[in-house]
Motif scaffolding. Structure first.
Motif, PDB file in Angstrom:
ATOM      1  N   ALA A   1       0.827  -1.213   0.000  1.00 15.32           N
ATOM      2  CA  ALA A   1       0.000   0.000   0.000  1.00 15.32           C
ATOM      3  C   ALA A   1       0.856   1.256   0.000  1.00 15.32           C
ATOM      4  O   ALA A   1       0.634   2.177  -0.793  1.00 15.32           O
ATOM      5  N   THR A   2       1.862   1.324   0.869  1.00 13.90           N
ATOM      6  CA  THR A   2       2.690   2.534   0.932  1.00 13.90           C
ATOM      7  C   THR A   2       3.570   2.673  -0.307  1.00 13.90           C
ATOM      8  O   THR A   2       3.862   3.788  -0.749  1.00 13.90           O
ATOM      9  N   ALA A   3       3.994   1.551  -0.884  1.00  7.48           N
ATOM     10  CA  ALA A   3       4.835   1.621  -2.075  1.00  7.48           C
ATOM     11  C   ALA A   3       4.074   2.204  -3.258  1.00  7.48           C
ATOM     12  O   ALA A   3       4.659   2.866  -4.116  1.00  7.48           O
ATOM     13  N   ASN A   4       2.751   1.989  -3.310  1.00  7.77           N
ATOM     14  CA  ASN A   4       1.934   2.476  -4.410  1.00  7.77           C
ATOM     15  C   ASN A   4       1.051   3.650  -4.011  1.00  7.77           C
ATOM     16  O   ASN A   4       0.117   3.996  -4.740  1.00  7.77           O
ATOM     17  N   SER A   5       1.340   4.256  -2.875  1.00  8.33           N
ATOM     18  CA  SER A   5       0.462   5.318  -2.394  1.00  8.33           C
ATOM     19  C   SER A   5       0.514   6.553  -3.280  1.00  8.33           C
ATOM     20  O   SER A   5      -0.431   7.337  -3.323  1.00  8.33           O
ATOM     21  N   GLY A   6       1.637   6.750  -3.992  1.00  4.75           N
ATOM     22  CA  GLY A   6       1.781   7.959  -4.800  1.00  4.75           C
ATOM     23  C   GLY A   6       2.260   9.141  -4.000  1.00  4.75           C
ATOM     24  O   GLY A   6       2.511  10.207  -4.564  1.00  4.75           O
ATOM     25  N   THR A   7       2.426   8.989  -2.698  1.00  4.71           N
ATOM     26  CA  THR A   7       2.963  10.052  -1.845  1.00  4.71           C
ATOM     27  C   THR A   7       4.350   9.644  -1.406  1.00  4.71           C
ATOM     28  O   THR A   7       4.524   8.675  -0.662  1.00  4.71           O
ATOM     29  N   TYR A   8       5.345  10.397  -1.852  1.00  7.25           N
ATOM     30  CA  TYR A   8       6.733  10.053  -1.564  1.00  7.25           C
ATOM     31  C   TYR A   8       7.446  11.271  -0.993  1.00  7.25           C
ATOM     32  O   TYR A   8       7.173  12.406  -1.369  1.00  7.25           O
ATOM     33  N   ARG A   9       8.360  11.020  -0.081  1.00  8.69           N
ATOM     34  CA  ARG A   9       9.078  12.089   0.606  1.00  8.69           C
ATOM     35  C   ARG A   9      10.357  12.411  -0.153  1.00  8.69           C
ATOM     36  O   ARG A   9      11.226  11.565  -0.315  1.00  8.69           O
ATOM     37  N   LEU A  10      10.461  13.651  -0.601  1.00  3.62           N
ATOM     38  CA  LEU A  10      11.645  14.119  -1.316  1.00  3.62           C
ATOM     39  C   LEU A  10      12.208  15.355  -0.608  1.00  3.62           C
ATOM     40  O   LEU A  10      11.451  16.120  -0.010  1.00  3.62           O
ATOM     41  N   PRO A  11      13.516  15.587  -0.719  1.00  6.45           N
ATOM     42  CA  PRO A  11      14.530  14.757  -1.361  1.00  6.45           C
ATOM     43  C   PRO A  11      14.773  13.465  -0.579  1.00  6.45           C
ATOM     44  O   PRO A  11      14.487  13.377   0.610  1.00  6.45           O
ATOM     45  N   VAL A  12      15.359  12.497  -1.277  1.00  2.74           N
ATOM     46  CA  VAL A  12      15.736  11.241  -0.645  1.00  2.74           C
ATOM     47  C   VAL A  12      17.176  10.947  -1.053  1.00  2.74           C
ATOM     48  O   VAL A  12      17.588  11.207  -2.179  1.00  2.74           O
ATOM     49  N   GLY A  13      17.954  10.424  -0.100  1.00  2.00           N
ATOM     50  CA  GLY A  13      19.368  10.190  -0.377  1.00  2.00           C
ATOM     51  C   GLY A  13      20.023   9.352   0.696  1.00  2.00           C
ATOM     52  O   GLY A  13      19.375   8.517   1.347  1.00  2.00           O
ATOM     53  N   ARG A  14      21.299   9.596   0.907  1.00  2.00           N
ATOM     54  CA  ARG A  14      22.124   8.782   1.801  1.00  2.00           C
ATOM     55  C   ARG A  14      21.534   8.727   3.209  1.00  2.00           C
ATOM     56  O   ARG A  14      21.107   9.731   3.768  1.00  2.00           O
ATOM     57  N   GLY A  15      21.517   7.505   3.762  1.00  2.00           N
ATOM     58  CA  GLY A  15      21.010   7.300   5.113  1.00  2.00           C
ATOM     59  C   GLY A  15      19.523   7.052   5.186  1.00  2.00           C
ATOM     60  O   GLY A  15      18.995   6.799   6.265  1.00  2.00           O
ATOM     61  N   HIS A  16      18.828   7.107   4.052  1.00  3.25           N
ATOM     62  CA  HIS A  16      17.388   6.923   4.046  1.00  3.25           C
ATOM     63  C   HIS A  16      17.017   5.479   3.702  1.00  3.25           C
ATOM     64  O   HIS A  16      17.788   4.749   3.086  1.00  3.25           O
ATOM     65  N   SER A  17      15.824   5.107   4.091  1.00  2.00           N
ATOM     66  CA  SER A  17      15.236   3.822   3.727  1.00  2.00           C
ATOM     67  C   SER A  17      13.728   3.956   3.833  1.00  2.00           C
ATOM     68  O   SER A  17      13.218   4.894   4.442  1.00  2.00           O
ATOM     69  N   GLY A  18      13.014   3.019   3.204  1.00  2.00           N
ATOM     70  CA  GLY A  18      11.562   3.065   3.270  1.00  2.00           C
ATOM     71  C   GLY A  18      10.913   3.103   1.909  1.00  2.00           C
ATOM     72  O   GLY A  18      11.551   2.862   0.877  1.00  2.00           O
ATOM     73  N   PRO A  19       9.603   3.397   1.845  1.00  2.00           N
ATOM     74  CA  PRO A  19       8.854   3.351   0.586  1.00  2.00           C
ATOM     75  C   PRO A  19       9.412   4.278  -0.496  1.00  2.00           C
ATOM     76  O   PRO A  19       9.420   3.920  -1.673  1.00  2.00           O
TER      77      PRO A  19
END
Length: 476
Positions: free
Chosen positions: A35-53
């Motif tokens: 569900a979260t992978a296809n939610s269409g809501t993503y947190r940006l920017p994303v980079g080093r040290g991050h993980s998750g959908p």
């Protein structure tokens, strides 16, 4: 396969630069779900040290843009970082290694992902769940007795099929025993690139980096068509350095285990032939290079790609090695750069001068041709003995590579003697014509002093067969 999102996607992206600039991870790995992978809501920017959908979303978009970061796991690591940097460079974006809104928008465009699908529902087929599944012995000589290097479990097969780790596959399918699923069952899996996906253009050269651990396929203008995370040799067992070319391509190769060319194994151990399969140390694909015992191949441990070290060869995941092998031909140039301070074997074979004659008329022809079984090669032949083709034979080398075989070389000089020449045998002396003896009353002519013996020490001649010298044949 029909891609069906698990939930109706919401086409929105949350921009939160304050979170990223502060170095705080906006998401956690345990928040990943279908569900979260296809939610269409993503947190940006994303980079080093991050993980998750959001990280999983970026990895899938890179994969479908033909920039493979190796195994999909939802964790931002070195492979994802390097793939983003090179993608940004190709697209003319600022090379920050961070996926901001501009990089994200370009990824959506190149991945052709207007539906915002990260995870899809896949109904398993009989082929998906078919074995056999066996236990691979840790002892290499016991392994050699098996009839195949098959998958050890169904979950291992499924994770490789969908280019992901088993932990992520379980996270997307909570409560499902991946080793007990059957044909007709449905799993949520990453929406990875299609097997027949192709970039616009033909591969003119491969470039391999020992510093950044990648293999890139470039077109004639130097533009990156395909990018793959890779593992290369260590300083004590380095990859070659310089320019070579692809000699032949094998599907499902046998592995000729040779301790004498492996730095980590005692030389007095016997050789062994390891049967083909995904759990062979060379995986399911072998692309032999024009330097003996080195090649580009798959691996039984996809999670180590980009983080471990090889015995000199270029390791890719099994799925990336197979994907690349269908987009190149024998004769494709391969340039090694920054391979452990250039301590590997030096370049000896340039690529064939004519490239247009190496490619088949159409890509489809290359992919559908069935290959004949290889002829047996004598043990003394100067060839790549590190791997022996399996039932599937190498793709035939086209005439473009022939100039390499027609170079005439001068024979090696005969070793110099360390002692003076022996005098002729008595039989030989008896056959020499001599002038009549001088009368005893005439003075005898003066005789020259015998030549001094050559006692100068000379080094022993170099061995002729340098192709098997241990210092130039380490690989794996």
């Amino acid at each position: 396969m029909v891609r069906k999102p698990s939930v109706a996607p919401v086409l929105s992206v949350r921009i939160d630069s304050a979170v990223a600039s502060a170095g705080r991870a906006p998401e956690r790995w345990d928040q990943i779900s279908a569900a979260t992978a296809n939610s269409g809501t993503y947190r940006l920017p994303v980079g080093r040290g991050h993980s998750g959908p959001s990280v999983l979303r970026v990895q899938v978009l890179l994969n479908r843009s033909l920039f493979s970061a190796g195994m999909l796991d939802g964790v931002w690591g070195r492979n994802t970082q390097n793939a983003v940097l090179w993608y940004q460079g190709r697209e003319g974006l600022a090379r920050t290694g961070i996926v901001d809104s501009a990089t994200y928008a370009r990824l959506v465009q190149t991945a052709a992902d207007s539906a915002m699908v990260t995870v899809e529902a896949h109904t398993l087929t009989a082929d998906d769940v078919r074995g056999p599944f066996i236990t691979i012995p840790t002892d290499i000589y016991e392994h050699a007795k098996l009839r195949c290097s098959c998958y050890e479990s169904l979950s291992e097969k499924l994770s490789e099929q969908f280019q992901t780790g088993r932990n992520l596959l379980r996270k997307l399918n909570p409560g499902v025993n991946l080793d007990s699923v059957a044909a007709g069952d449905t799993l949520f899996v990453p929406a990875v690139r299609a097997a027949d996906a192709r970039a616009a253009g033909e591969v003119a050269q491969l470039v391999v980096s020992g510093t950044d651990n990648y293999a890139q396929a470039l077109d004639a203008g130097g533009r990156i068509l395909y990018y793959f995370a890779a593992t290369l040799g260590a300083s004590y067992d380095p990859s070659p350095d310089g320019d070579f070319y692809v000699m032949s391509i094998h599907d499902n190769p046998w592995w000729n285990y040779q301790p004498k060319i492996l730095a980590s194994v005692p030389d007095d151990r016997p050789s062994a032939m390891i049967p083909p399969g995904p759990n062979s140390s060379v995986g399911r694909t072998w692309m032999s290079l024009s330097v003996p015992h080195y090649g580009i191949h798959g691996t039984k441990s996809p999670e180590t790609i980009g983080y471990a070290q090889s015995a000199g060869c270029v390791r890719l995941t099994n799925w990336d090695a197979a994907f690349l092998s269908r987009r190149i031909t024998p004769g494709t140039p391969v340039a090694f750069r920054d391979t452990r301070a250039g301590s590997g074997p030096a370049s000896r074979n340039a690529a064939p001068a004519v490239r247009d004659t190496v490619r088949p008329a159409a890509p489809a022809t290359r992919d559908t041709v069935r290959r004949p079984a290889p002829a047996a090669t004598p043990a003394s032949a100067p060839r790549d003995t590190a791997h022996h083709p399996a039932a599937t034979a190498p793709r035939p080398v086209t005439p473009a590579a022939a100039p390499r075989d027609t170079i005439r070389r001068a024979p090696p000089a005969a070793p110099a003697s360390t002692t003076a020449p022996r005098p002729a045998s008595p039989a030989a002396r008896d056959t020499v014509h001599r002038a009549p003896a001088v009368p005893s009353t005439a003075p005898r002519p003066a005789q020259a002093a015998p030549a001094p013996r050559d006692t100068t020490h000379r080094p022993a001649p170099a061995p002729r067969d340098t192709a098997r010298a241990r210092t130039t044949t380490r690989r794996g």
